[in-house]
Design a protein around this motif. Sequence first.
Motif, short mmCIF file in Angstrom:
data_model
loop_
_atom_site.label_atom_id
_atom_site.label_comp_id
_atom_site.label_asym_id
_atom_site.label_seq_id
_atom_site.Cartn_x
_atom_site.Cartn_y
_atom_site.Cartn_z
N GLU A 159 1.11 -1.05 -0.17
CA GLU A 159 -0.31 0.10 0.09
C GLU A 159 0.95 1.04 0.23
N GLY A 185 -16.31 -6.80 17.38
CA GLY A 185 -17.36 -6.82 15.96
C GLY A 185 -16.88 -6.74 15.03
N PHE A 186 -15.71 -6.97 14.88
CA PHE A 186 -14.92 -6.22 13.54
C PHE A 186 -14.35 -8.12 13.02
N LYS A 187 -14.28 -7.87 11.82
CA LYS A 187 -14.29 -9.44 11.47
C LYS A 187 -13.04 -9.09 10.76
N ILE A 188 -11.82 -9.38 10.35
CA ILE A 188 -11.14 -9.25 9.97
C ILE A 188 -11.10 -9.95 8.98
N GLU A 189 -10.38 -9.71 7.85
CA GLU A 189 -10.13 -10.71 6.52
C GLU A 189 -8.59 -10.79 5.91
N ARG A 190 -8.50 -9.77 5.84
CA ARG A 190 -6.70 -9.08 5.68
C ARG A 190 -5.88 -8.79 6.75
N ILE A 191 -4.55 -8.46 7.27
CA ILE A 191 -4.34 -8.23 7.86
C ILE A 191 -2.41 -7.78 7.11
N LEU A 192 -2.58 -6.45 7.04
CA LEU A 192 -1.06 -6.14 6.45
C LEU A 192 -0.06 -5.46 7.14
N VAL A 193 1.24 -6.10 7.60
CA VAL A 193 1.91 -5.05 8.08
C VAL A 193 3.00 -4.31 7.41
N GLU A 238 -2.76 4.20 4.31
CA GLU A 238 -2.67 3.74 3.24
C GLU A 238 -2.91 3.32 2.34
N ARG A 239 -3.83 2.18 2.71
CA ARG A 239 -5.25 1.29 2.09
C ARG A 239 -5.72 2.48 1.49
N ALA A 272 -2.30 1.06 14.60
CA ALA A 272 -3.24 -0.54 14.06
C ALA A 272 -4.42 0.14 13.56
N LEU A 308 -8.46 -0.84 11.65
CA LEU A 308 -9.39 -1.95 11.53
C LEU A 308 -9.76 -0.62 10.44
N ILE A 309 -10.08 -1.47 9.07
CA ILE A 309 -10.43 -1.49 8.11
C ILE A 309 -11.90 -1.78 7.61
N CYS A 310 -13.04 -0.94 7.36
CA CYS A 310 -13.61 -1.66 7.27
C CYS A 310 -14.16 -1.57 5.44
N ARG A 311 -14.07 -2.57 4.57
CA ARG A 311 -13.83 -2.98 3.16
C ARG A 311 -15.17 -1.90 2.78
N VAL A 323 0.04 -0.57 10.51
CA VAL A 323 -0.98 -1.82 10.64
C VAL A 323 -1.69 -2.17 10.40
N GLU A 324 -2.46 -2.56 9.24
CA GLU A 324 -3.62 -2.15 8.63
C GLU A 324 -4.81 -3.03 8.73
N ALA A 325 -5.60 -3.65 9.30
CA ALA A 325 -6.59 -5.08 9.11
C ALA A 325 -7.64 -4.79 7.65
N LEU A 326 -8.32 -5.32 6.73
CA LEU A 326 -8.99 -5.20 6.61
C LEU A 326 -10.16 -6.42 6.92
N GLY A 327 -11.24 -5.32 6.64
CA GLY A 327 -12.55 -6.72 7.55
C GLY A 327 -13.73 -6.62 6.97
N LEU A 328 -15.25 -6.53 7.85
CA LEU A 328 -16.02 -5.88 7.88
C LEU A 328 -16.45 -5.12 9.49
N CYS A 329 -16.67 -4.48 9.82
CA CYS A 329 -16.85 -4.17 10.73
C CYS A 329 -18.66 -4.96 11.60
#
Lengths: 167, 167
Positions: free
Chosen positions: A96, A144-152, B96-97, B114, B116-119, B152-158
């Motif tokens: 990113e 309640g956040f569901k992580i699908e991917r983590i990037l570092v 960044e994302r 870090a 938590l990013i909701c897609r 650190v960026e975590a992608l997923g669903l809130c």
Amino acid sequence: MPSPAPDPETLGFSRHDHAHCVAEALAAAESHCAATGLRFTTVRRRALEILLEEHKAMGAYEVLERLQREGLGAQPPAAYRALDFLVANGFAHRIERLNAFIACAHPGADHVPAFLICRDCNRVAESLSLPSALVVEATAGSSGFKIERILVEALGLCGPCQQKADS
Amino acid sequence: MPSPAPDPETLGFSRHDHAHCVAEALAAAESHCAATGLRFTTVRRRALEILLEEHKAMGAYEVLERLQREGLGAQPPAAYRALDFLVANGFAHRIERLNAFIACAHPGADHVPAFLICRDCNRVAESLSLPSALVVEATAGSSGFKIERILVEALGLCGPCQQKADS
DNA sequence: CTGTAAATGCAATGTTATAACAATTCAAGT
DNA sequence: ACTTGAATTGTTATAACATTGCATTTACAG
């Protein structure tokens, strides 16, 4: 992009048998696609091959340029689609910070990618980060956040660039 | 950006006293700048205030638009400069994302941010990640890489977006 | 008050990414 | 083989993000 083009053989901050790893990764992707019914088309295959050969973080337009030379897709979407496919299936990662892509160094490992990015020469090394070690996950769970991917992504200076700065 | 504008009061996936945190963060930045000799100019202060008020990840052009309305800088560089200042001094982070910026939720904490990013709705929550917990650091050390910043960026669903998807 | 460094104004341009829709290809089932 | 539906690719246009370079102004130390 301050620094000169890096030697592909010393990328990732360490030496390795590059020709071997290219062939192996390509074969792995091939068989993984065959096994799971994914379509490893010419553009996709070639895009991965380019990333593997260069063995560095490449911009989408940089990859596109290479594809164009071979008559594989002339417009940005062609490159983005191929790269998105590779990322979605774990064959490559998106950096990113650099808006760039790099072939995965640990294909098939189901890992959390972690990158060391040199702010001077922009070289990237892929490391492994243990998901369970991340406090992020706890926070996510409780909210309640569901992580699908983590990037570092770690930014800093690689060894060679530190020496260059000292002198 | 699929979803409707989020309610600023429930951002970060949890409620809090927003008016209070804006004033506090602004005051903290103010005194930190005074103490260290940094120039907390009108544009910079206002940019931070905007990020704090919105309490979400905002694109540079989105911030720019707000600044323009108030006669503070008419071109992209004005916004980028102010935002770069905020990021460089820890008052804000760059996601960044999303190619976006967000006010720091833990100012003065000297932390590894870090997110938590909701897609789906693109909302962002800031968490804390312990640097020592990251295997990245070990790798970096052994390869001579000197880390200056980790993201650190975590992608997923809130939570809300998961429910929306279920129904 | 003056010299210097930092910050800002401004114009132009560069870079990255996607939307929207048409055309084609692929493979499964008949 | 033929049909059909889904996935992929082609193509145009444009949106979104970011920077370079240089002129001008401002702040503050001496």
